[in-house]
Design a protein around this motif. Structure first.
Motif, PDB file in Angstrom:
ATOM      1  N   VAL A   1       0.835  -1.209   0.000  1.00 25.88           N
ATOM      2  CA  VAL A   1       0.000   0.000   0.000  1.00 25.88           C
ATOM      3  C   VAL A   1       0.867   1.256   0.000  1.00 25.88           C
ATOM      4  O   VAL A   1       0.598   2.228  -0.725  1.00 25.88           O
ATOM      5  N   ALA A   2       1.942   1.240   0.815  1.00 26.03           N
ATOM      6  CA  ALA A   2       2.846   2.389   0.840  1.00 26.03           C
ATOM      7  C   ALA A   2       3.511   2.613  -0.514  1.00 26.03           C
ATOM      8  O   ALA A   2       3.667   3.751  -0.970  1.00 26.03           O
ATOM      9  N   ALA A   3       3.880   1.515  -1.183  1.00 22.25           N
ATOM     10  CA  ALA A   3       4.490   1.639  -2.514  1.00 22.25           C
ATOM     11  C   ALA A   3       3.511   2.218  -3.523  1.00 22.25           C
ATOM     12  O   ALA A   3       3.892   3.018  -4.392  1.00 22.25           O
ATOM     13  N   LEU A   4       2.235   1.848  -3.420  1.00 19.33           N
ATOM     14  CA  LEU A   4       1.231   2.376  -4.337  1.00 19.33           C
ATOM     15  C   LEU A   4       1.049   3.877  -4.156  1.00 19.33           C
ATOM     16  O   LEU A   4       0.784   4.613  -5.119  1.00 19.33           O
ATOM     17  N   PHE A   5       1.168   4.365  -2.917  1.00 17.56           N
ATOM     18  CA  PHE A   5       0.996   5.785  -2.662  1.00 17.56           C
ATOM     19  C   PHE A   5       2.264   6.586  -2.953  1.00 17.56           C
ATOM     20  O   PHE A   5       2.201   7.700  -3.473  1.00 17.56           O
ATOM     21  N   ILE A   6       3.425   6.023  -2.597  1.00 18.02           N
ATOM     22  CA  ILE A   6       4.679   6.751  -2.760  1.00 18.02           C
ATOM     23  C   ILE A   6       5.231   6.599  -4.177  1.00 18.02           C
ATOM     24  O   ILE A   6       5.929   7.484  -4.679  1.00 18.02           O
ATOM     25  N   GLY A   7       4.891   5.494  -4.848  1.00 15.36           N
ATOM     26  CA  GLY A   7       5.432   5.222  -6.174  1.00 15.36           C
ATOM     27  C   GLY A   7       5.233   6.342  -7.181  1.00 15.36           C
ATOM     28  O   GLY A   7       6.203   6.771  -7.832  1.00 15.36           O
TER      29      GLY A   7
ATOM     30  N   PHE B   1       4.851   9.526  -6.739  1.00 17.58           N
ATOM     31  CA  PHE B   1       5.694  10.675  -6.406  1.00 17.58           C
ATOM     32  C   PHE B   1       7.158  10.405  -6.740  1.00 17.58           C
ATOM     33  O   PHE B   1       7.864  11.290  -7.230  1.00 17.58           O
ATOM     34  N   LEU B   2       7.632   9.187  -6.482  1.00 16.63           N
ATOM     35  CA  LEU B   2       9.017   8.846  -6.816  1.00 16.63           C
ATOM     36  C   LEU B   2       9.242   8.896  -8.323  1.00 16.63           C
ATOM     37  O   LEU B   2      10.295   9.355  -8.786  1.00 16.63           O
ATOM     38  N   ILE B   3       8.266   8.420  -9.103  1.00 17.64           N
ATOM     39  CA  ILE B   3       8.379   8.500 -10.557  1.00 17.64           C
ATOM     40  C   ILE B   3       8.423   9.949 -11.013  1.00 17.64           C
ATOM     41  O   ILE B   3       9.198  10.328 -11.902  1.00 17.64           O
ATOM     42  N   LEU B   4       7.584  10.799 -10.396  1.00 19.95           N
ATOM     43  CA  LEU B   4       7.564  12.221 -10.731  1.00 19.95           C
ATOM     44  C   LEU B   4       8.897  12.878 -10.401  1.00 19.95           C
ATOM     45  O   LEU B   4       9.458  13.643 -11.206  1.00 19.95           O
ATOM     46  N   LEU B   5       9.432  12.581  -9.207  1.00 18.47           N
ATOM     47  CA  LEU B   5      10.710  13.150  -8.801  1.00 18.47           C
ATOM     48  C   LEU B   5      11.832  12.653  -9.693  1.00 18.47           C
ATOM     49  O   LEU B   5      12.755  13.413 -10.031  1.00 18.47           O
ATOM     50  N   SER B   6      11.771  11.397 -10.096  1.00 15.28           N
ATOM     51  CA  SER B   6      12.786  10.850 -10.988  1.00 15.28           C
ATOM     52  C   SER B   6      12.762  11.548 -12.342  1.00 15.28           C
ATOM     53  O   SER B   6      13.817  11.900 -12.888  1.00 15.28           O
ATOM     54  N   ALA B   7      11.568  11.769 -12.886  1.00 15.06           N
ATOM     55  CA  ALA B   7      11.469  12.450 -14.182  1.00 15.06           C
ATOM     56  C   ALA B   7      11.962  13.882 -14.099  1.00 15.06           C
ATOM     57  O   ALA B   7      12.538  14.410 -15.056  1.00 15.06           O
ATOM     58  N   ALA B   8      11.757  14.534 -12.946  1.00 11.59           N
ATOM     59  CA  ALA B   8      12.174  15.929 -12.797  1.00 11.59           C
ATOM     60  C   ALA B   8      13.678  16.081 -12.655  1.00 11.59           C
ATOM     61  O   ALA B   8      14.214  17.179 -12.856  1.00 11.59           O
ATOM     62  N   THR B   9      14.392  15.020 -12.307  1.00 12.40           N
ATOM     63  CA  THR B   9      15.836  15.107 -12.092  1.00 12.40           C
ATOM     64  C   THR B   9      16.650  14.332 -13.120  1.00 12.40           C
ATOM     65  O   THR B   9      17.869  14.252 -12.995  1.00 12.40           O
ATOM     66  N   LYS B  10      16.005  13.765 -14.124  1.00 10.79           N
ATOM     67  CA  LYS B  10      16.734  13.034 -15.151  1.00 10.79           C
ATOM     68  C   LYS B  10      17.292  13.993 -16.202  1.00 10.79           C
ATOM     69  O   LYS B  10      16.635  14.971 -16.568  1.00 10.79           O
ATOM     70  N   PRO B  11      18.481  13.731 -16.696  1.00  7.98           N
ATOM     71  CA  PRO B  11      19.023  14.568 -17.780  1.00  7.98           C
ATOM     72  C   PRO B  11      18.287  14.302 -19.088  1.00  7.98           C
ATOM     73  O   PRO B  11      17.555  13.314 -19.232  1.00  7.98           O
ATOM     74  N   ALA B  12      18.486  15.192 -20.049  1.00  2.77           N
ATOM     75  CA  ALA B  12      17.801  15.058 -21.336  1.00  2.77           C
ATOM     76  C   ALA B  12      18.217  13.796 -22.079  1.00  2.77           C
ATOM     77  O   ALA B  12      17.464  13.281 -22.904  1.00  2.77           O
ATOM     78  N   SER B  13      19.411  13.287 -21.794  1.00  2.00           N
ATOM     79  CA  SER B  13      19.896  12.096 -22.498  1.00  2.00           C
ATOM     80  C   SER B  13      19.290  10.802 -21.978  1.00  2.00           C
ATOM     81  O   SER B  13      19.445   9.757 -22.604  1.00  2.00           O
ATOM     82  N   GLN B  14      18.597  10.845 -20.840  1.00  2.57           N
ATOM     83  CA  GLN B  14      18.032   9.642 -20.242  1.00  2.57           C
ATOM     84  C   GLN B  14      16.547   9.566 -20.534  1.00  2.57           C
ATOM     85  O   GLN B  14      15.806  10.540 -20.367  1.00  2.57           O
TER      86      GLN B  14
END
Length: 282
Positions: free
Chosen positions: A26-32, A34-47
């Motif tokens: 359940v925690a993974a479903l709620f936090i997942g 946000f983690l995907i969003l944070l990952s996309a916001a910090t990825k370089p253009a080449s990734q």
């Protein structure tokens, strides 16, 4: 004979293990998300953002998308607008809800049950159903495209009145009668005795009200036309129109808008836990 002492090892039941696994899922479903969003916001253009299997670790992490989101639109102005909306709406909303719920719970008058049922019926109406009537009222009052048009409909909540009415009803009559014997008037009983007792409920409503006003999108979209009055949620939608398919910049702008919500929730959550000891259980 020397006795050999054996230390018992605590046994973890299968039921408890299953409960922990369920909580982790359940925690993974709620936090997942946000983690995907944070990952996309910090990825370089080449990734690749949409790669499969998904790769959540930026290589290397960058902050340029946050700068781009901040400078592409008047982000600071949208944040100030949302702070203004929240700072005015939430305190007034709490006061109005408490003043409305207290008579419904503690004062006997003719038609009290009818009024309470009316508030309950409004609570079950979908918000979209009230858009046109609210807009017509604001148009007749000449308040369209103003800060007041966003604030006024949000200060009355049937959910807040219902929750506070239930909280006021659980206060023992002995406490109220003792205050009346000591000479306290009705407002003193409300403000000095009942309001501190229902403080946990007020804190919960403050969180709900903050999140609701901060994330408000449909009603400001209907009633506002000036970009200078947009709240942050409407500003994020404006960013998606300006940046087009720039997913990283949009994700960065969304992450920035979530930070105040998380901070306020953590602060008020601590207050709720601390005030539980003073709450009266009915």
């Amino acid at each position: 004979m020397a006795r050999r002492l054996y230390r018992r090892t605590p046994r973890i039941s299968a039921r408890r293990v299953g409960l922990y696994v369920l909580l982790i899922v359940v925690a993974a479903l709620f936090i997942g998300p946000f983690l995907i969003l944070l990952s996309a916001a910090t990825k370089p253009a080449s990734q690749d953002v949409f790669g499969f299997p998904p790769d959540l670790i930026p290589r290397p992490p960058v902050l340029e998308w946050f700068r781009e989101a901040w400078t592409t639109i008047p982000y600071a102005r949208f944040l100030v607008n949302s702070v203004l909306y929240v700072g005015i709406t939430v305190p007034v909303y709490l006061v109005v809800s408490a003043l409305t719920a207290y008579p419904l719970a503690r004062i006997a008058f003719r038609g009290r049950g009818v009024f309470f049922m009316l508030f309950l019926s409004i609570m079950f109406l979908p918000g979209e159903l009230m858009l046109i009537p609210r807009f017509l009222v604001m148009s007749e009052l000449g308040l369209t495209d103003t800060f007041a048009a966003v604030i006024l409909p949000a200060i009355l909540s049937s959910l807040g009145i219902f929750l506070l009415r239930q909280a006021f009803s659980q206060i023992p009559d002995e406490i109220v009668e003792a205050a009346r014997v000591d000479g306290a008037n009705e407002f003193a009983i409300f403000w000095r005795i009942c309001v501190p007792i229902v403080a946990p409920t007020l804190a919960v409503l403050a969180i709900l009200g903050f999140v609701s006003v901060w994330n408000s999108f449909i009603w400001p979209l209907v009633v506002l036309t000036s970009q200078s009055k947009f709240p942050i949620a409407l500003g994020i939608a404006y960013l998606s129109g300006v940046s087009g398919t720039d997913v990283r910049g949009l994700a960065a702008g969304t992450v920035i808008s979530l930070v105040p919500v998380i901070l306020v929730f953590l602060l008020l959550q601590k207050r709720i836990l601390n005030s539980m000891g003073g709450a009266v259980k009915g």
